[in-house]
Design an enzyme around this catalytic site. Structure first.
Site, PDB file in Angstrom:
ATOM      1  N   CYS A 148      -5.783 -47.024  49.813  1.00 48.59           N
ATOM      2  CA  CYS A 148      -6.753 -47.264  50.879  1.00 48.59           C
ATOM      3  C   CYS A 148      -7.366 -48.659  50.728  1.00 48.59           C
ATOM      4  CB  CYS A 148      -7.854 -46.219  50.912  1.00 48.59           C
ATOM      5  SG  CYS A 148      -7.298 -44.524  51.121  1.00 48.59           S
ATOM      6  N   ARG A 172      -1.905 -50.950  50.880  1.00 49.79           N
ATOM      7  CA  ARG A 172      -2.620 -49.966  50.054  1.00 49.79           C
ATOM      8  C   ARG A 172      -2.662 -48.584  50.703  1.00 49.79           C
ATOM      9  NH1 ARG A 172      -6.891 -51.478  46.322  1.00 49.79           N
ATOM     10  NH2 ARG A 172      -6.564 -53.586  45.558  1.00 49.79           N
ATOM     11  N   TRP A 227      -4.711 -44.067  52.989  1.00 50.74           N
ATOM     12  CA  TRP A 227      -3.655 -43.242  52.407  1.00 50.74           C
ATOM     13  C   TRP A 227      -4.238 -41.843  52.299  1.00 50.74           C
ATOM     14  CZ3 TRP A 227      -2.992 -40.384  47.799  1.00 50.74           C
ATOM     15  CH2 TRP A 227      -1.686 -39.964  47.545  1.00 50.74           C
ATOM     16  N   ASN A 279     -12.808 -44.896  49.881  1.00 44.24           N
ATOM     17  CA  ASN A 279     -11.626 -44.781  49.036  1.00 44.24           C
ATOM     18  C   ASN A 279     -11.950 -43.821  47.908  1.00 44.24           C
ATOM     19  OD1 ASN A 279     -10.605 -46.836  50.596  1.00 44.24           O
ATOM     20  ND2 ASN A 279     -10.654 -48.389  48.989  1.00 44.24           N
ATOM     21  N   GLY A 280     -10.989 -43.006  47.508  1.00 48.18           N
ATOM     22  CA  GLY A 280     -11.204 -42.119  46.373  1.00 48.18           C
ATOM     23  C   GLY A 280     -11.201 -40.660  46.780  1.00 48.18           C
ATOM     24  N   GLU A 319      14.245 -46.908  36.313  1.00 46.69           N
ATOM     25  CA  GLU A 319      13.623 -47.769  37.323  1.00 46.69           C
ATOM     26  C   GLU A 319      14.522 -47.926  38.551  1.00 46.69           C
ATOM     27  OE1 GLU A 319      11.049 -50.585  39.243  1.00 46.69           O
ATOM     28  OE2 GLU A 319      10.819 -48.834  37.929  1.00 46.69           O
ATOM     29  N   LYS A 360      13.466 -46.816  42.365  1.00 46.24           N
ATOM     30  CA  LYS A 360      13.488 -47.729  43.512  1.00 46.24           C
ATOM     31  C   LYS A 360      14.292 -47.133  44.666  1.00 46.24           C
ATOM     32  CE  LYS A 360      10.795 -50.723  42.180  1.00 46.24           C
ATOM     33  NZ  LYS A 360      10.083 -49.564  41.635  1.00 46.24           N
ATOM     34  N   GLU A 411      12.370 -44.222  46.263  1.00 45.98           N
ATOM     35  CA  GLU A 411      11.129 -44.654  46.910  1.00 45.98           C
ATOM     36  C   GLU A 411      11.357 -45.176  48.324  1.00 45.98           C
ATOM     37  OE1 GLU A 411       7.759 -46.478  44.020  1.00 45.98           O
ATOM     38  OE2 GLU A 411       9.679 -47.505  43.936  1.00 45.98           O
ATOM     39  N   HIS A 464      25.295 -32.667  28.978  1.00 55.95           N
ATOM     40  CA  HIS A 464      24.366 -31.585  28.677  1.00 55.95           C
ATOM     41  C   HIS A 464      23.708 -31.030  29.935  1.00 55.95           C
ATOM     42  CE1 HIS A 464      24.808 -32.052  24.378  1.00 55.95           C
ATOM     43  NE2 HIS A 464      24.589 -33.362  24.491  1.00 55.95           N
ATOM     44  N   LYS A 518       0.246 -48.622  47.710  1.00 58.83           N
ATOM     45  CA  LYS A 518       0.083 -49.485  46.543  1.00 58.83           C
ATOM     46  C   LYS A 518      -1.282 -49.241  45.904  1.00 58.83           C
ATOM     47  CE  LYS A 518       2.305 -53.151  44.730  1.00 58.83           C
ATOM     48  NZ  LYS A 518       3.704 -53.107  44.354  1.00 58.83           N
TER      49      LYS A 518
END
Length: 605
Positions: free
Chosen positions: A2, A27, A74, A99-100, A478, A482, A485, A501, A600
């Site tokens: 946010c 964000r 967000w 925010n939060g 990673e 990516k 995402e 396995h 973000k």
């Protein structure tokens, strides 16, 4: 997560608010909105589209004001629909952006309903608006201070009242908020970047602070309600960071900025000296008996790479933990361990909480590896190493990750030198490799045309496996992150030796298997794992060093890396994985920079 912008001025601040949201949209982009005091009333525009749509609404409505707040969201509580978009109003008098997460909102909501307040949204934020309204008796600052004393959880808020033009009140606990200082005008934002071009003078609010902004100045009180002064810092928040230039997406731009970002991160390194990590490091580093790394997401994978370096180069036992798990379990503190927290923004809520938890357990040796010098994490940790990636807009991290790896390698080499494990020849070799790294990455970026050809195949898939061994297993993790995402292809990564396995059961001709194959001590083992895939009809896509003698043939596709890079090879090998994810997402037509459900700077737990 946010973004908040607020302003009081003697000019129309709507363009500042909207531009600030545009810069903060990475964000959170589930919805956005702006509210302002207009002719003694609150006016509002909200959108569940992007900031560009909100800007059109503001222009069409002819909205002008000298006092206002704005938000890009967000979603946590409540779906991303218009009635949940911020700003949230209470009885047309109080406007709030937040925010939060408010953890005790359910109890407060029931109490406020009992007092006659009606709730129009599913957000926890509406509790804040009504709570402030219930405490409002003509002074907004007093009402905000009274209201936040009842909140539990994390918040950064900005508040306006229709009855007090030219006044914005902000408060923070657990989420970042900065004050921007101007001449006859003042600002609030969750990031200084939002205010680039309006001011370069910022005061960073501390935990529990309440900031009261008017035309004449800013009055700040601390958690105890006492007036305080917060240091004013000049920050050159470069607004050009949010300009695409010749690139199609910010992620592409940031992938190609990595040579510059790494070069900026290491310009002063001619020798591995503790002073690189702050004044305290010279006394602290010789005492270190182990390392505990705390991080989330991509930063966690950089920590996994660092474990290999710290143990192999420095001979220090290293533990890497997901920050969100660490603080909620019983752990055994080791006071002589170095606690390393890793974060692009330095505001990641889980990592920040883990740092404070470690300090509460008696860990006094703490180090932040971070991209933002003014962040809460840097201010809280005893030492820091600043990466120089610059602003990263794309939600899927790229240049922040590779500069973190550089910082962590420097840490391993520095501790190794102090412990007598890195001699002068090894130090000179490591410094040379670091300085050559930007050129090596440029050569890796030149592989883009070959990777685009692969991406056209990947775009038709719904699942993928990534394999790596040793230092390159975290790079496989990673790469899988990516791809999932931004392309929404389900991707998982495994140490190649684990294939037999369980994961081998998933391998068919329809399952691409991406393999990171450097010419290291584990290469022959890795080749055996690759044969296991081929025997089951799997399609292998291999990023191989030039001297690995792995050749393309049916079912085995090979792209050759420009050179073998020894201990720093993970930094080189992650670049083509970034490009593969990027171009696959482009081929699938997804929103690369703003993938669904993500944002973000994760400032909520």
């Amino acid at each position: 997560m946010c973004g908040i912008v607020g302003a009081v001025a003697q000019r129309d601040i709507l363009p500042i608010l909207v531009e600030g949201l545009r810069r903060l949209e990475y964000r959170g982009y589930d919805s956005c909105g702006v509210a302002a005091v207009v002719d003694g009333a609150l006016a509002r525009a909200r959108s569940v589209a992007r900031v560009a749509d909100l800007a059109d609404q503001v222009a069409q409505n002819g909205l002008h004001s000298e006092t206002g707040i704005a938000h890009t969201r967000w979603a946590t509580h409540g779906a991303p629909v218009t009635h949940n978009a911020h700003p949230i109003f209470s009885r047309g008098t109080i406007g709030v952006v937040h925010n939060g997460i408010i953890e005790n909102y359910e109890g407060l909501r029931e109490r406020l309903r009992g007092e006659g307040y009606e709730f129009e949204s599913q957000t926890d934020t509406e509790v804040i608006a009504h709570l402030i309204h219930s405490r409002y008796h003509g002074d907004l600052g007093t009402a905000v201070r009274a209201a936040v004393s009842e909140l539990r959880g994390a918040y950064a808020i900005a508040v306006i009242s229709k009855d007090e033009p030219h006044r914005v009140v902000g408060a923070r606990a657990g989420s970042p908020l900065v004050v921007g200082l101007g001449q006859g005008e003042n600002f609030l934002a969750s990031d200084a970047l939002a205010l680039a071009g309006s001011t370069d003078r910022f005061a960073f609010l501390e935990e529990g602070d309440v900031a009261d902004l008017t035309l004449d100045g800013v009055h700040i009180t601390d958690v105890a309600g006492q007036a305080v002064q917060r240091a004013v810092k000049q920050v050159a928040a470069y607004g050009g960071a949010v300009e695409l230039g010749p690139f199609r997406h910010f992620m592409q731009k940031e992938i190609f900025e990595q040579p510059r970002a790494i070069g900026d991160t290491i310009p002063a390194i001619n020798t591995f000296d503790p002073s690189l990590f702050g004044d305290a490091a010279r006394d602290v580093f010789p005492k270190i008996e182990g390392v505990l790394i705390l991080a989330c997401g991509t930063s966690y994978y950089s920590g996994l790479c660092a474990k290999y370096w710290l143990e192999a180069i420095a001979g220090l036992p290293t533990q890497v933990e997901v920050a969100s798990e660490y603080r909620y379990r019983e752990s055994v503190p080791r006071p002589n361990d170095l606690v390393v927290v890793i974060s692009q923004s330095g505001e990641t809520a889980d990592t920040m909480s883990a740092l404070k938890h470690a300090q509460a357990l008696g860990h006094t040796h703490t180090l932040a590896v971070c991209n933002v010098a003014t962040s809460a994490m840097v201010r809280t940790a005893g030492m820091s190493f600043l990466t120089r990636a610059g602003t990263e807009i794309g939600v899927a991290s790229t240049k922040a990750f590779t500069t973190q790896l550089v910082a962590l390698f420097v840490l391993a080499a520095t501790l190794g030198k102090l412990r007598g494990r890195v001699d002068a020849d090894a130090e000179a070799q490591y410094v040379h490799q670091l300085r050559h790294l930007p050129a090596a990455i440029n050569a890796a970026l030149a592989l883009e045309p070959q990777i685009i050809a692969w991406s056209e195949e990947f775009a038709r898939k719904e699942n993928a496996l990534f394999l790596g061994r040793g230092l390159h297993y975290p790079i496989a993790l990673e790469g899988a992150l990516k791809l999932k995402e931004i392309s929404y292809i389900h991707a998982e990564a495994y140490p190649a030796g684990e294939l037999k396995h369980g994961p081998l059961a998933l391998v068919t001709e329809a399952m691409p298997v991406v393999t990171v194959a450097p010419n290291d001590a584990l290469l022959e083992k890795l080749k055996s794992n690759m044969q296991e895939v081929r025997a089951r009809g799997g399609q292998l896509y291999v990023f191989a060093d030039a001297d690995t003698h792995i050749e393309s043939e049916p079912g085995l596709h090979v792209i050759r890396m420009p050179e073998h890079y020894g201990a720093l090879s993970p930094i080189l090998h992650v670049v083509p994985l970034q490009l593969l994810a990027y171009h696959t997402a482009c081929a699938r037509g997804t929103d690369v920079d703003k993938p669904r459900n993500l944002a973000k700077s994760v400032t909520v737990e």
